[in-house]
Design a protein around this motif. Structure first.
Motif, PDB file in Angstrom:
ATOM      1  N   TRP A  78       0.850  -1.190   0.000  1.00 34.10           N
ATOM      2  CA  TRP A  78       0.000   0.000   0.000  1.00 34.10           C
ATOM      3  C   TRP A  78       0.886   1.241   0.000  1.00 34.10           C
ATOM      4  N   SER A  79       0.660   2.120  -0.974  1.00 31.73           N
ATOM      5  CA  SER A  79       1.310   3.427  -0.982  1.00 31.73           C
ATOM      6  C   SER A  79       0.260   4.413  -0.451  1.00 31.73           C
ATOM      7  N   ALA A  80       0.402   4.777   0.816  1.00 30.26           N
ATOM      8  CA  ALA A  80      -0.602   5.615   1.499  1.00 30.26           C
ATOM      9  C   ALA A  80      -0.201   7.080   1.356  1.00 30.26           C
ATOM     10  N   GLY A  81      -0.987   7.837   0.595  1.00 27.34           N
ATOM     11  CA  GLY A  81      -0.601   9.215   0.242  1.00 27.34           C
ATOM     12  C   GLY A  81       0.283   9.118  -0.989  1.00 27.34           C
ATOM     13  N   SER A  82      -0.307   8.550  -2.048  1.00 27.00           N
ATOM     14  CA  SER A  82       0.494   8.135  -3.219  1.00 27.00           C
ATOM     15  C   SER A  82       0.724   9.263  -4.214  1.00 27.00           C
ATOM     16  N   SER A  83       0.077  10.425  -3.968  1.00 27.85           N
ATOM     17  CA  SER A  83       0.205  11.551  -4.879  1.00 27.85           C
ATOM     18  C   SER A  83      -0.095  11.092  -6.323  1.00 27.85           C
ATOM     19  N   ALA A  84       0.735  11.477  -7.298  1.00 24.81           N
ATOM     20  CA  ALA A  84       0.419  11.160  -8.697  1.00 24.81           C
ATOM     21  C   ALA A  84       0.971   9.791  -9.130  1.00 24.81           C
ATOM     22  N   LYS A  99       1.433  -6.340  -6.174  1.00 23.38           N
ATOM     23  CA  LYS A  99       0.019  -5.929  -6.159  1.00 23.38           C
ATOM     24  C   LYS A  99      -0.026  -4.675  -5.293  1.00 23.38           C
ATOM     25  N   VAL A 100       0.044  -3.534  -5.942  1.00 23.58           N
ATOM     26  CA  VAL A 100       0.212  -2.272  -5.211  1.00 23.58           C
ATOM     27  C   VAL A 100      -1.075  -1.453  -5.274  1.00 23.58           C
ATOM     28  N   LEU A 101      -1.519  -0.978  -4.103  1.00 20.38           N
ATOM     29  CA  LEU A 101      -2.648  -0.055  -4.058  1.00 20.38           C
ATOM     30  C   LEU A 101      -2.113   1.316  -3.669  1.00 20.38           C
ATOM     31  N   GLY A 102      -2.453   2.334  -4.450  1.00 20.56           N
ATOM     32  CA  GLY A 102      -2.090   3.710  -4.095  1.00 20.56           C
ATOM     33  C   GLY A 102      -3.353   4.442  -3.689  1.00 20.56           C
ATOM     34  N   THR A 103      -3.322   5.156  -2.563  1.00 15.43           N
ATOM     35  CA  THR A 103      -4.488   5.970  -2.184  1.00 15.43           C
ATOM     36  C   THR A 103      -4.039   7.383  -1.859  1.00 15.43           C
ATOM     37  N   ASP A 104      -4.911   8.319  -2.152  1.00 14.11           N
ATOM     38  CA  ASP A 104      -4.613   9.721  -1.842  1.00 14.11           C
ATOM     39  C   ASP A 104      -5.935  10.461  -1.669  1.00 14.11           C
ATOM     40  N   ILE A 105      -5.884  11.516  -0.881  1.00 17.52           N
ATOM     41  CA  ILE A 105      -7.099  12.308  -0.634  1.00 17.52           C
ATOM     42  C   ILE A 105      -7.432  13.191  -1.839  1.00 17.52           C
ATOM     43  N   ASP A 106      -6.444  13.424  -2.686  1.00 15.51           N
ATOM     44  CA  ASP A 106      -6.586  14.393  -3.774  1.00 15.51           C
ATOM     45  C   ASP A 106      -7.000  13.711  -5.076  1.00 15.51           C
ATOM     46  N   GLU A 107      -8.219  13.995  -5.485  1.00 17.15           N
ATOM     47  CA  GLU A 107      -8.803  13.359  -6.675  1.00 17.15           C
ATOM     48  C   GLU A 107      -7.951  13.585  -7.933  1.00 17.15           C
ATOM     49  N   ALA A 108      -7.440  14.833  -8.082  1.00 12.64           N
ATOM     50  CA  ALA A 108      -6.664  15.142  -9.295  1.00 12.64           C
ATOM     51  C   ALA A 108      -5.398  14.296  -9.341  1.00 12.64           C
ATOM     52  N   SER A 109      -4.777  14.056  -8.185  1.00 10.73           N
ATOM     53  CA  SER A 109      -3.578  13.220  -8.148  1.00 10.73           C
ATOM     54  C   SER A 109      -3.919  11.784  -8.531  1.00 10.73           C
ATOM     55  N   ILE A 110      -5.056  11.312  -8.049  1.00 15.79           N
ATOM     56  CA  ILE A 110      -5.464   9.934  -8.358  1.00 15.79           C
ATOM     57  C   ILE A 110      -5.702   9.786  -9.865  1.00 15.79           C
ATOM     58  N   GLU A 111      -6.329  10.796 -10.457  1.00 18.55           N
ATOM     59  CA  GLU A 111      -6.573  10.735 -11.917  1.00 18.55           C
ATOM     60  C   GLU A 111      -5.256  10.683 -12.673  1.00 18.55           C
ATOM     61  N   LYS A 112      -4.307  11.499 -12.253  1.00 15.31           N
ATOM     62  CA  LYS A 112      -3.007  11.522 -12.938  1.00 15.31           C
ATOM     63  C   LYS A 112      -2.283  10.182 -12.740  1.00 15.31           C
ATOM     64  N   ILE A 135       2.744  -3.757 -18.028  1.00 12.26           N
ATOM     65  CA  ILE A 135       3.241  -4.576 -16.906  1.00 12.26           C
ATOM     66  C   ILE A 135       3.097  -3.821 -15.565  1.00 12.26           C
ATOM     67  N   LEU A 136       3.274  -2.506 -15.595  1.00 16.43           N
ATOM     68  CA  LEU A 136       3.090  -1.719 -14.367  1.00 16.43           C
ATOM     69  C   LEU A 136       1.609  -1.438 -14.134  1.00 16.43           C
ATOM     70  N   ARG A 137       0.914  -1.112 -15.200  1.00 20.87           N
ATOM     71  CA  ARG A 137      -0.505  -0.792 -15.091  1.00 20.87           C
ATOM     72  C   ARG A 137      -1.287  -1.942 -14.427  1.00 20.87           C
ATOM     73  N   ARG A 138      -0.923  -3.185 -14.834  1.00 22.19           N
ATOM     74  CA  ARG A 138      -1.608  -4.364 -14.274  1.00 22.19           C
ATOM     75  C   ARG A 138      -1.306  -4.549 -12.787  1.00 22.19           C
ATOM     76  N   ALA A 139      -0.132  -4.062 -12.368  1.00 19.88           N
ATOM     77  CA  ALA A 139       0.326  -4.331 -11.000  1.00 19.88           C
ATOM     78  C   ALA A 139      -0.151  -3.294  -9.988  1.00 19.88           C
ATOM     79  N   VAL A 140      -0.629  -2.148 -10.492  1.00 16.49           N
ATOM     80  CA  VAL A 140      -0.913  -1.028  -9.587  1.00 16.49           C
ATOM     81  C   VAL A 140      -2.336  -0.511  -9.799  1.00 16.49           C
ATOM     82  N   SER A 141      -3.047  -0.224  -8.697  1.00 12.65           N
ATOM     83  CA  SER A 141      -4.352   0.430  -8.834  1.00 12.65           C
ATOM     84  C   SER A 141      -4.421   1.601  -7.856  1.00 12.65           C
ATOM     85  N   PHE A 142      -5.335   2.509  -8.141  1.00 10.15           N
ATOM     86  CA  PHE A 142      -5.423   3.725  -7.310  1.00 10.15           C
ATOM     87  C   PHE A 142      -6.860   3.974  -6.884  1.00 10.15           C
TER      88      PHE A 142
END
Ligand SMILES: C[S@@+](CC[C@H](N)C(=O)[O-])C[C@H]1O[C@@H](n2cnc3c(N)ncnc32)[C@H](O)[C@@H]1O
Length: 271
Positions: free
Chosen positions: A116-122, A141-154, A189-196
């Motif tokens: 888990w990347s907590a506060g994953s920014s962009a 299997k990486v999950l990134g989370t952030d409070i900032d919607e624009a960062s998650i979109e990027k 290969i990275l896209r499959r491994a990471v979600s936000f």
């Protein structure tokens, strides 16, 4: 029970009724509770921002952001300070690569390594983690989370300018990214491994049974109470033997009080 010490400068009421009103309005509009962030620092930044935009006080500023979604978005971008880099503080990533990941990959034995990347920014940190696990021979299997919607979109788009990929070696760049009109884009290969996902560390539920929880350059913005709450949650999100990885200026004081044991600078294992 011992009373937790609260720094008076962290009390938003010290900064005037208009600031309290502004904080309450912001919480209603966005869910962001500024009373859990270091107030002196946050108030000073917001006051400068407000003055630059010509509002005489926090009441008029609240009204303006409530009426105009673009203004609210710009304010959120400013508050969340989402500076990040690939492999930020390389000396810490060296420890991760050489000492932390090999036993985790061996423990998972072909099963996904849960991170888990907590506060994953962009997304730079989450993608750096996926690269590191792949190179250690594991299945990330990486999950990134952030409070900032624009960062998650990027982060989801996975597109970075030439300036933003500066921290990557030419090997990593050619192997995990492909050219894109705006710079580079992460390969499949990275896209499959990471979600936000969007998530607020101060209010939302945390994932469970993680091998590695990474929370870097986020805790510095929180009050001591906010920090303690997040650290308790991060420790509980780990499986036994799981590791917490913090930022280069964010040692955990008294790790034992969270059930953690320091094994390298800025790496803590759940006991
Ligand atoms: C300076 S960046 C750190 C990014 C990355 N972890 C790194 O070290 O490069 C801090 C991030 O924390 C996020 N953040 C701030 N408050 C948060 C909260 N309450 N919950 C989740 N994320 C938060 C911000 O939106 C920002 O993207």
């Amino acid at each position: 029970m011992a009373k937790e010490l609260v720094d008076p400068s962290d009390d938003i009421r010290a900064y005037g009724a208009d600031y309290v009103h502004f904080c309450m309005r912001l919480r209603k509009l966005t869910g962001i509770d500024l009373s859990s962030y270091k107030s002196r620092q946050m108030h000073r930044r917001l006051q400068n921002y407000r003055n630059r935009h010509g509002y005489p006080d926090f009441y008029t500023f609240s009204v303006a952001v409530q009426k105009d979604e673009q203004k609210l978005k710009a304010l959120l971008d400013f508050i969340t300070i989402n500076v990040s880099e690939f492999f930020r503080n390389p000396e810490q990533w060296k420890i991760l690569r050489e000492s932390i990941l090999p036993p985790i990959v061996a423990y998972r034995n072909g099963q996904p390594v849960r991170i888990w990347s907590a506060g994953s920014s962009a997304g730079q940190e989450a993608y750096s983690l996926a690269i590191s696990v792949l190179e250690a021979g594991g299945l990330p299997k990486v999950l990134g989370t952030d409070i900032d919607e624009a960062s998650i979109e990027k982060a989801r788009a996975g597109v970075y300018s030439s300036e933003e990929v500066k921290g990557l070696s030419t090997f990593h760049l050619s192997r995990y990214f492909k050219p894109h009109p705006e710079g580079y884009r992460v390969r499949e290969i990275l896209r499959r491994a990471v979600s936000f996902e969007r998530g607020n560390l101060l209010t939302d539920e945390y994932p469970r049974d993680l091998d590695l929880a990474v929370c870097r350059n986020v805790l510095i913005y929180f009050t001591d109470q906010g920090k303690q709450r997040v650290l308790r949650g991060l420790a509980a999100s780990l499986r036994r033997g799981g590791i917490l990885f913090t930022g280069a200026t964010e040692p955990v004081f008294n790790p034992a009080s969270y059930g953690l044991n320091q094994i390298h600078p800025f790496f803590y294992q759940r006991s």
